[in-house]
Design an enzyme around this catalytic site. Structure first.
Site, PDB file in Angstrom:
ATOM      1  N   HIS A  24      -3.777   6.643   1.727  1.00 42.15           N
ATOM      2  CA  HIS A  24      -2.569   6.055   2.283  1.00 42.15           C
ATOM      3  C   HIS A  24      -1.266   6.247   2.139  1.00 42.15           C
ATOM      4  CE1 HIS A  24      -2.391   1.276   4.236  1.00 42.15           C
ATOM      5  NE2 HIS A  24      -2.432   2.080   4.502  1.00 42.15           N
ATOM      6  N   CYS A  50       0.975  -1.676  -0.397  1.00 43.36           N
ATOM      7  CA  CYS A  50       0.212  -0.067   0.065  1.00 43.36           C
ATOM      8  C   CYS A  50       0.991   1.021   0.390  1.00 43.36           C
ATOM      9  CB  CYS A  50      -0.836   0.154   1.530  1.00 43.36           C
ATOM     10  SG  CYS A  50      -2.404  -1.681   1.394  1.00 43.36           S
TER      11      CYS A  50
END
Length: 262
Positions: free
Chosen positions: A110, A55
């Site tokens: 993120h 991520c």
């Protein structure tokens, strides 16, 4: 001298969808007609590197062009992480905003879920989305909107007191939580609608746009809308087909607004 052209820019980033999950690479389970059409009409890059396989690291590299370790970032940030992308780093949005682009991030960020690491500190005029992975939880430090929608039988008092549950994540607009926990079955559709609103909200003849659309799906836990759930033998395929639908709606919007060639 003639001014340099300023094309509109859209990056659609699909989380956890594999090389073999699209029709143009041989998938036979999920149907991906819109991505397949893009592959036929556009350019495919079959030889490439990613900055990181997960991520935060991958998004750091995508947004800045730097390896995530060079910027002191971790492969994956969590809601209790104290770090994020430093606002003095130059992102794609910073660069394009600096030459007159409208900018928006719609989806999974993120790169830090608190100021000064949120998208609105990183070159984006606006943000709408889940600030990290959808298998995480809410950080009590997040600012709650005055008109926040509280779901799943929770009270505002419980949320303010620090309620946390895995897979229950917040939906944010700019720097505030507007829904908790977000109904993940609606998220692909809502991202798509928000992206289309952004595209159609400006005058591209005067100001080009940069749209960054990092989908939450198909990261676990999987969730599809009622329209797509049960369309195939596997929920993962349902979610892939809904993300492909989203791509199709974006392309349709561009054609309708005579932007497809720019």
């Amino acid at each position: 001298s003639k001014a340099a052209p300023r094309p509109n820019v859209i990056i659609i980033f699909i989380d956890d969808m594999g090389w073999g999950d699209v029709g143009f690479n041989g998938a036979t389970g999920p149907k991906t007609p819109h991505l397949d059409q893009m592959a036929r009409d556009g350019r495919r890059f079959n030889d490439f590197y990613v900055g990181c396989s997960v991520c935060t690291g991958s998004r750091t590299a995508l947004m800045t062009g730097c390896h995530f370790r060079r910027l002191g970032m971790q492969p994956v940030l969590f809601p209790n992480s104290k770090q994020g992308l430093h606002p003095e780093e130059a992102t794609i949005a910073d660069v394009l905003k600096g030459v007159g682009y409208r900018t928006a991030c719609v989806g999974k960020w993120h790169l830090g879920h608190l100021p000064p690491c949120l998208p609105t500190y990183q070159g984006f005029d606006s943000y709408f989305g889940i600030p990290y992975s959808n298998d995480m939880w809410i950080d009590p430090a997040n600012k709650l909107a005055k008109d926040i929608v509280i779901r799943e039988g929770l009270t505002l008092g419980e949320v303010k007191a620090g309620h946390k549950k895995k897979n229950w994540v917040p939906l944010m607009r700019d720097e505030e939580v507007i829904e908790y926990p977000v109904d993940q079955t609606t998220i692909t559709r809502r991202y798509t609608e928000e992206a289309i609103r952004f595209i159609e909200s400006g005058d591209e003849r005067q100001q080009p746009f940069f749209l960054y659309l990092p989908h939450t799906m198909v990261h676990l836990p999987l969730a599809a809308s009622a329209e797509f759930a049960g369309r195939t033998d596997k929920l993962i395929w349902d979610c892939i087909e809904e993300v492909d639908w989203s791509v199709g709606k974006i392309l349709e919007c561009l054609k309708k607004n005579q932007l497809a060639e720019n």
